[in-house]
Design a protein around this motif. Structure first.
Motif, PDB file in Angstrom:
ATOM      1  N   SER A   1      36.000  89.314  80.767  1.00 38.67           N
ATOM      2  CA  SER A   1      37.317  88.721  79.776  1.00 38.67           C
ATOM      3  C   SER A   1      38.472  88.891  80.439  1.00 38.67           C
ATOM      4  O   SER A   1      39.253  88.312  80.214  1.00 38.67           O
ATOM      5  CB  SER A   1      36.927  89.831  78.653  1.00 38.67           C
ATOM      6  OG  SER A   1      37.365  91.150  79.045  1.00 38.67           O
ATOM      7  N   THR A   2      38.731  89.867  81.506  1.00 40.17           N
ATOM      8  CA  THR A   2      39.954  89.979  82.174  1.00 40.17           C
ATOM      9  C   THR A   2      40.061  88.702  83.094  1.00 40.17           C
ATOM     10  O   THR A   2      41.000  88.094  83.330  1.00 40.17           O
ATOM     11  CB  THR A   2      40.082  91.231  83.527  1.00 40.17           C
ATOM     12  OG1 THR A   2      39.660  92.287  82.370  1.00 40.17           O
ATOM     13  CG2 THR A   2      41.081  91.310  84.034  1.00 40.17           C
ATOM     14  N   LEU A   3      39.037  88.174  83.916  1.00 42.56           N
ATOM     15  CA  LEU A   3      38.902  87.145  84.747  1.00 42.56           C
ATOM     16  C   LEU A   3      39.305  85.753  84.052  1.00 42.56           C
ATOM     17  O   LEU A   3      40.096  84.833  84.537  1.00 42.56           O
ATOM     18  CB  LEU A   3      37.572  86.980  85.438  1.00 42.56           C
ATOM     19  CG  LEU A   3      37.211  87.979  86.391  1.00 42.56           C
ATOM     20  CD1 LEU A   3      35.685  87.542  87.024  1.00 42.56           C
ATOM     21  CD2 LEU A   3      38.394  87.826  87.735  1.00 42.56           C
ATOM     22  N   ILE A   4      38.862  85.666  82.941  1.00 45.49           N
ATOM     23  CA  ILE A   4      39.173  84.226  82.137  1.00 45.49           C
ATOM     24  C   ILE A   4      39.973  84.527  81.066  1.00 45.49           C
ATOM     25  O   ILE A   4      40.547  83.489  80.479  1.00 45.49           O
ATOM     26  CB  ILE A   4      37.693  83.938  81.447  1.00 45.49           C
ATOM     27  CG1 ILE A   4      37.179  84.687  80.387  1.00 45.49           C
ATOM     28  CG2 ILE A   4      36.801  83.362  82.913  1.00 45.49           C
ATOM     29  CD1 ILE A   4      35.949  83.985  79.802  1.00 45.49           C
ATOM     30  N   GLY A   5      40.805  85.609  80.925  1.00 45.92           N
ATOM     31  CA  GLY A   5      41.818  85.733  80.236  1.00 45.92           C
ATOM     32  C   GLY A   5      41.711  85.667  78.783  1.00 45.92           C
ATOM     33  O   GLY A   5      42.743  85.385  78.116  1.00 45.92           O
ATOM     34  N   LEU A   6      40.484  86.245  78.389  1.00 51.72           N
ATOM     35  CA  LEU A   6      40.492  86.377  77.032  1.00 51.72           C
ATOM     36  C   LEU A   6      40.446  87.624  76.283  1.00 51.72           C
ATOM     37  O   LEU A   6      40.088  88.788  77.079  1.00 51.72           O
ATOM     38  CB  LEU A   6      38.826  85.917  76.384  1.00 51.72           C
ATOM     39  CG  LEU A   6      38.821  84.251  76.680  1.00 51.72           C
ATOM     40  CD1 LEU A   6      37.253  83.743  76.305  1.00 51.72           C
ATOM     41  CD2 LEU A   6      39.883  83.757  75.617  1.00 51.72           C
ATOM     42  N   LYS A   7      41.023  87.903  75.215  1.00 52.82           N
ATOM     43  CA  LYS A   7      41.163  89.513  74.601  1.00 52.82           C
ATOM     44  C   LYS A   7      39.794  90.102  74.483  1.00 52.82           C
ATOM     45  O   LYS A   7      38.938  89.419  73.744  1.00 52.82           O
ATOM     46  CB  LYS A   7      42.121  89.367  73.285  1.00 52.82           C
ATOM     47  CG  LYS A   7      42.375  90.845  72.967  1.00 52.82           C
ATOM     48  CD  LYS A   7      43.304  90.863  71.735  1.00 52.82           C
ATOM     49  CE  LYS A   7      43.712  92.471  71.081  1.00 52.82           C
ATOM     50  NZ  LYS A   7      42.687  93.227  71.324  1.00 52.82           N
ATOM     51  N   GLY A   8      39.615  91.048  74.794  1.00 49.57           N
ATOM     52  CA  GLY A   8      38.270  91.705  74.927  1.00 49.57           C
ATOM     53  C   GLY A   8      38.140  92.445  73.514  1.00 49.57           C
ATOM     54  O   GLY A   8      39.090  93.046  72.556  1.00 49.57           O
ATOM     55  N   ILE A   9      36.505  92.798  73.278  1.00 54.65           N
ATOM     56  CA  ILE A   9      36.132  93.475  71.968  1.00 54.65           C
ATOM     57  C   ILE A   9      35.394  94.615  72.676  1.00 54.65           C
ATOM     58  O   ILE A   9      34.575  94.786  73.099  1.00 54.65           O
ATOM     59  CB  ILE A   9      35.259  92.788  71.190  1.00 54.65           C
ATOM     60  CG1 ILE A   9      35.733  91.356  70.615  1.00 54.65           C
ATOM     61  CG2 ILE A   9      34.632  93.620  70.170  1.00 54.65           C
ATOM     62  CD1 ILE A   9      34.789  90.441  69.900  1.00 54.65           C
ATOM     63  N   PRO A  10      36.250  95.887  72.473  1.00 58.11           N
ATOM     64  CA  PRO A  10      35.610  96.955  73.330  1.00 58.11           C
ATOM     65  C   PRO A  10      34.262  97.816  72.613  1.00 58.11           C
ATOM     66  O   PRO A  10      34.190  97.593  71.325  1.00 58.11           O
ATOM     67  CB  PRO A  10      36.830  97.975  73.087  1.00 58.11           C
ATOM     68  CG  PRO A  10      37.755  97.693  71.939  1.00 58.11           C
ATOM     69  CD  PRO A  10      37.354  96.138  71.780  1.00 58.11           C
ATOM     70  N   SER A  11      33.625  98.248  73.451  1.00 59.37           N
ATOM     71  CA  SER A  11      32.447  98.767  73.075  1.00 59.37           C
ATOM     72  C   SER A  11      32.838 100.081  72.011  1.00 59.37           C
ATOM     73  O   SER A  11      32.088 100.102  71.252  1.00 59.37           O
ATOM     74  CB  SER A  11      31.648  99.263  74.092  1.00 59.37           C
ATOM     75  OG  SER A  11      31.101  98.273  74.752  1.00 59.37           O
ATOM     76  N   LEU A  12      33.860 100.278  72.337  1.00 56.63           N
ATOM     77  CA  LEU A  12      34.315 101.786  71.753  1.00 56.63           C
ATOM     78  C   LEU A  12      34.408 101.247  69.967  1.00 56.63           C
ATOM     79  O   LEU A  12      34.067 102.278  69.030  1.00 56.63           O
ATOM     80  CB  LEU A  12      35.695 102.155  72.070  1.00 56.63           C
ATOM     81  CG  LEU A  12      36.237 103.570  71.485  1.00 56.63           C
ATOM     82  CD1 LEU A  12      35.589 104.571  71.791  1.00 56.63           C
ATOM     83  CD2 LEU A  12      37.872 103.768  72.098  1.00 56.63           C
ATOM     84  N   ALA A  13      34.737 100.201  69.577  1.00 59.44           N
ATOM     85  CA  ALA A  13      34.846  99.815  68.221  1.00 59.44           C
ATOM     86  C   ALA A  13      33.524 100.064  67.684  1.00 59.44           C
ATOM     87  O   ALA A  13      33.458 100.393  66.500  1.00 59.44           O
ATOM     88  CB  ALA A  13      35.302  98.288  68.329  1.00 59.44           C
ATOM     89  N   GLU A  14      32.497  99.523  68.157  1.00 60.74           N
ATOM     90  CA  GLU A  14      31.221  99.855  67.744  1.00 60.74           C
ATOM     91  C   GLU A  14      30.881 101.442  67.574  1.00 60.74           C
ATOM     92  O   GLU A  14      30.301 101.929  66.495  1.00 60.74           O
ATOM     93  CB  GLU A  14      30.071  98.932  68.440  1.00 60.74           C
ATOM     94  CG  GLU A  14      28.667  98.929  67.951  1.00 60.74           C
ATOM     95  CD  GLU A  14      27.806  98.072  68.710  1.00 60.74           C
ATOM     96  OE1 GLU A  14      26.445  98.703  68.914  1.00 60.74           O
ATOM     97  OE2 GLU A  14      28.097  97.046  68.750  1.00 60.74           O
TER      98      GLU A  14
END
Length: 427
Positions: free
Chosen positions: A197-210
């Motif tokens: 997600s960092t490499l391609i510039g997309l906002k990530g969905i953290p595992s923490l949310a689950e």
């Protein structure tokens, strides 16, 4: 209807014929005889190399889109996709328009599938419009035939609503299903939060949310049942679509403590990692997102040790206008009814008997449905398949084609389904 299935290997841990190769006679919707060289006079014959038979498969998580979004999927097309995928029963989520929060909508869907080859079970909403604010009339919906309660694609965010729902459903012996996701932490997220997600510039969905939401749900379940006896043989809470290392660990520990909880994963979750999104294929945009190699390994271990009870398709149909967009504008979800078995065969690491158990007896137990066994005198609710057969997924029977598997060669071919006195054979 008279049908003889020739030289079929029976895959059913609960059957006295498990692992044996036999002929099976089906007549008037029941298994009339199981033996060798059965008389096939005036009978239709099913046979194929390496043919296997099990109890009919059931999918616990399907979005039908009907009523309200029939251009994406309707109740006829979802049944066609289900039968070609080997499912004789499916559980439909309540996220239609209107939402399944009234008996009228519930009855419309249930009656549409009445007596058909594929039986439609309906999960009703926990809250009105699945908005997480006001309760639905759960007693009325339960008496009208709702198989479980869930806000489906909308995780229950309000802890008070979640807690009171557990307490409200307990005397009904009814099931709450919830997908753990803190929507504040996933806001605007597009894919798993990680290196890719960092490499391609997309906002990530953290595992923490689950993991935070799952921990909350399990704590609230424990609190709700602290001073209440609960029939431990069935779960009070079913966790849908876990996807991370920590989520598997949390469920495993909850079961060790004796909490009445079960969980599932989507079959497609076993086929990809977050790094596979490097080319921005919107058919790989799913929720929960494809995660890391470590998460994938944890899911396989959870399947192997019984932490994860069931495998679902998470069939989520979308039209071309919802998927053929820039990645951050495309909707989440893929269709999965027709490919779930093949993905489980190819990627789960389980032996065939365990895969079938996670498609048959385990979900039936969770959903409080009667056992379905391959035995003489039992109703013929059956799926026939060739686990080693290769096939090309060139045609989908869903109205929507948002799947990365179209045009691909897969392993594990569904050959036929039988239910409610009806049958279909797929050559």
């Amino acid at each position: 209807m008279k049908l003889v299935i020739r030289s079929v290997r029976i895959i059913d841990k609960k059957s006295t014929f498990n692992g044996q190769v036999r002929d099976v006679l089906i007549e008037e919707g029941k298994i009339k005889e199981i033996g060798q060289d059965l008389d096939a006079n005036n009978a239709e014959i099913w046979e194929a190399n390496g043919l296997c038979m099990s109890a009919g498969w059931i999918d616990m998580r399907v979005a039908s889109r009907d009523p309200g979004f029939e251009h994406k999927e309707d109740l006829t097309s979802v049944r066609a996709a289900a039968s070609h995928g080997g499912f004789t029963e499916i559980v439909l989520l309540p996220n239609t328009q209107p939402v399944v929060h009234s008996k009228d909508t519930l009855n419309y869907i249930r009656q549409s599938g009445s007596g058909g080859l594929v039986k439609l079970h309906v999960a009703a909403a926990v809250s009105r419009n699945a908005e997480g604010v006001d309760f639905t009339e759960m007693i009325d919906l339960h008496e009208a035939g709702a198989i479980a309660f869930t806000d489906g694609e909308q995780p229950v965010q309000n802890p008070d609503l979640f807690l009171k729902t557990i307490l409200y459903l307990q005397p009904l012996n009814a099931l709450l299903m919830n997908r753990p996701e803190d929507r504040q932490l996933t806001l605007y997220g597009q894919m798993h939060e990680g290196v890719t997600s960092t490499l391609i510039g997309l906002k990530g969905i953290p595992s923490l949310a689950e993991e935070m939401m799952l921990n909350r749900d399990l704590k609230l379940l424990e609190y709700a049942l602290e001073n209440n006896m609960y029939p431990s043989e069935v779960p009070a809470l079913h966790i849908s679509l876990i996807s991370t290392v920590a989520a598997v660990h949390l469920v495993r520990e909850a079961k060790k403590k004796g909490l009445p909880v079960s969980c599932d994963i989507a079959a497609h979750q076993l086929a990809f990692e977050d790094k596979d999104l490097i080319d921005f294929d919107t058919n790989l945009k799913v929720s929960p997102p494809f995660r890391s190699a470590a998460d994938l390994q944890a899911l396989k271990q959870g399947l192997a040790d019984g932490t994860i009870d069931a495998i679902v398709s998470d069939h989520n149909p979308h039209d071309e206008e919802s998927k053929n967009l820039e990645f951050d504008h495309a909707d989440f979800g893929i269709t999965g009814l027709e490919t779930a078995f093949s993905l489980a065969i190819t990627h789960s690491g389980l032996d065939l008997e365990d895969i079938i158990e996670k498609l048959t007896s385990a979900p039936r137990h969770i959903l409080r449905l009667a056992e379905n066994k391959i035995e003489v005198g039992a109703a013929a609710n059956i799926t026939c398949f060739e686990p080693d057969a290769k096939w090309n997924f060139n045609k989908s029977y869903s109205k929507s084609k948002n799947t990365p598997f179209l045009g691909k060669e897969l392993i594990g071919k569904v050959r036929g389904v039988i239910n409610n006195g009806k049958q279909e054979w797929y050559s």
